[in-house]
Write an enzyme that holds these catalytic residues in place. Structure first.
Site, PDB file in Angstrom:
ATOM      1  N   HIS A 163      65.877  71.473  72.267  1.00 58.56           N
ATOM      2  CA  HIS A 163      64.466  71.900  72.304  1.00 58.56           C
ATOM      3  C   HIS A 163      63.788  71.654  70.950  1.00 58.56           C
ATOM      4  O   HIS A 163      62.640  71.221  70.888  1.00 58.56           O
ATOM      5  CB  HIS A 163      64.360  73.407  72.589  1.00 58.56           C
ATOM      6  N   GLU A 166      65.041  63.941  78.371  1.00 60.78           N
ATOM      7  CA  GLU A 166      65.529  63.023  79.410  1.00 60.78           C
ATOM      8  C   GLU A 166      66.811  63.523  80.073  1.00 60.78           C
ATOM      9  O   GLU A 166      67.330  62.882  80.969  1.00 60.78           O
ATOM     10  CB  GLU A 166      65.743  61.622  78.814  1.00 60.78           C
ATOM     11  N   ASP A 216      66.948  66.078  81.927  1.00 66.28           N
ATOM     12  CA  ASP A 216      66.430  66.318  83.276  1.00 66.28           C
ATOM     13  C   ASP A 216      65.648  65.065  83.685  1.00 66.28           C
ATOM     14  O   ASP A 216      64.424  65.088  83.788  1.00 66.28           O
ATOM     15  CB  ASP A 216      65.531  67.550  83.279  1.00 66.28           C
ATOM     16  N   GLN A 249      63.474  65.335  86.717  1.00 66.31           N
ATOM     17  CA  GLN A 249      62.296  66.179  86.434  1.00 66.31           C
ATOM     18  C   GLN A 249      61.211  65.361  85.729  1.00 66.31           C
ATOM     19  O   GLN A 249      60.031  65.439  86.069  1.00 66.31           O
ATOM     20  CB  GLN A 249      62.721  67.359  85.562  1.00 66.31           C
ATOM     21  N   SER A 285      70.706  75.126  77.791  1.00 60.34           N
ATOM     22  CA  SER A 285      70.796  76.585  77.649  1.00 60.34           C
ATOM     23  C   SER A 285      71.930  77.129  78.509  1.00 60.34           C
ATOM     24  O   SER A 285      72.542  78.145  78.199  1.00 60.34           O
ATOM     25  CB  SER A 285      69.479  77.246  78.069  1.00 60.34           C
TER      26      SER A 285
HETATM   27  O1  PAF Z   1      63.011  71.845  81.810  1.00 58.16           O
HETATM   28  C1  PAF Z   1      62.703  73.047  81.817  1.00 58.16           C
HETATM   29  O2  PAF Z   1      63.096  73.826  80.961  1.00 58.16           O
HETATM   30  C2  PAF Z   1      61.807  73.567  82.937  1.00 58.16           C
HETATM   31  O3  PAF Z   1      62.101  72.964  84.146  1.00 58.16           O
HETATM   32  C3  PAF Z   1      60.312  73.467  82.610  1.00 58.16           C
HETATM   33  C4  PAF Z   1      59.861  72.019  82.471  1.00 58.16           C
HETATM   34  C5  PAF Z   1      60.002  74.228  81.349  1.00 58.16           C
HETATM   35  C6  PAF Z   1      59.487  74.084  83.748  1.00 58.16           C
HETATM   36  O4  PAF Z   1      59.803  75.428  83.929  1.00 58.16           O
END
Ligand code: PAF
Length: 281
Positions: free
Chosen positions: A37, A148, A150, A153, A186
């Site tokens: 992060h 990346e 995810d 996502q 996490s």
């Molecule tokens: O990747 C994450 O931590 C979550 O899916 C996000 C993008 C913050 C949405 O809740």
């Protein structure tokens, strides 16, 4: 650094930055921050004058029986880390603030949500796109940075932004790994010492597949066999999926003809881990 919990306050702050001509970069997170992060936050500094990190464990992206309640949370530590990286605002709303009584609107991307994680987590991406769309309306970012790890996502969010003409630049950032190769997450906090060892087989399987492609192997089935046997060698691990896909459409591929996404998801004990690599074509 300010902590904002109210939607209207965040919107007013964003409006006033925009009036002053300040660029806003958003890093959406569910908190329990780790180096992955923090790297996204550092990247955000290249794309905005004001860096907003949202910390919100989003209930709508967890299915029944998933880990919403026990998802790790540590707000004081998160605030400290965000401050150290130079974040301007941490936006940390409550679930009620984001989803008040009578909430009934969702954003759904139809196709790229179906394969991979979409199969075993049918409501997940609808929750992700809904909360990310809401965050974009609240924080009004010029740019937003996503990891990346995810990969699906990120693909889904890019699709949503393009389809709904959202005026936000989406920036993907490469996976950040521990020294031994484990992708940072996490959820790694759930792993026992032995499970953490087992979890390493994901990154090892990706490495092995990449070696095979470098060695000239193009047949998807052969590569996936090797990946699955690497994953199964570790003991306490159940494969959710190991798939080769087109990195843009996420459609399944059987032969490596160009850059190809190898996407993995596996349960180590009760912990679901994902990892991926784009194999060279
Ligand atoms: O990747 C994450 O931590 C979550 O899916 C996000 C993008 C913050 C949405 O809740």
């Amino acid at each position: 650094m300010r902590i904002i919990e109210r939607v209207t306050e965040m919107q007013q702050q964003a409006e006033s930055w925009r009036r002053e001509g300040r660029r806003i970069a958003l890093v959406p997170t569910m908190g329990y921050l780790h180096e992955g992060h923090l790297t996204l936050m550092r990247e955000a500094r290249n794309h905005g004058d004001e860096i907003v990190v949202s910390i919100f464990v989003n209930p709508t992206q967890f299915g029944p029986g998933e880990d919403y309640e026990r998802y790790p949370r540590d707000m004081p530590r998160d605030e400290l880390l965000a401050r150290e990286v130079g974040v301007t605002v941490v936006f940390a709303p409550s679930a009620r603030e984001m989803y008040p009584d009578r909430y009934q609107t969702f954003v759904e991307v139809m196709e790229v949500t179906q394969p991979l994680c979409g199969r075993s987590r049918p409501v997940h991406f609808r929750g992700v796109t809904t909360v990310v769309a809401k965050l974009f309306n609240i924080v009004k970012p010029h740019a937003a940075v996503f990891g990346e790890k995810d990969f699906q996502q990120l693909t889904v969010i890019r699709r949503m932004v393009e389809d709904l003409n959202m005026d936000v630049q989406i920036i993907g950032h490469p996976i950040v790994r521990e020294e031994d190769g484990l992708a940072m997450s996490s959820r790694n906090a759930y792993l026992t010492g032995n499970q953490r060892e087992v979890a390493l087989s994901l990154s090892r399987a990706l490495g092995e597949a990449e070696k095979m492609v470098h060695g000239g192997e193009r047949r998807g089935a052969i590569i996936l066999d090797a990946v699955r046997s690497q994953l199964s060698s570790g003991g306490e691990l159940r494969i959710d999926y190991a798939e080769l896909c087109d990195p843009d459409t996420l459609e399944s591929v059987t032969e490596i003809r160009g850059p190809t996404l190898l996407a993995l998801a596996a349960f180590v004990g009760h912990t679901r881990l994902i990892d991926n690599r784009v194999l060279p074509g």
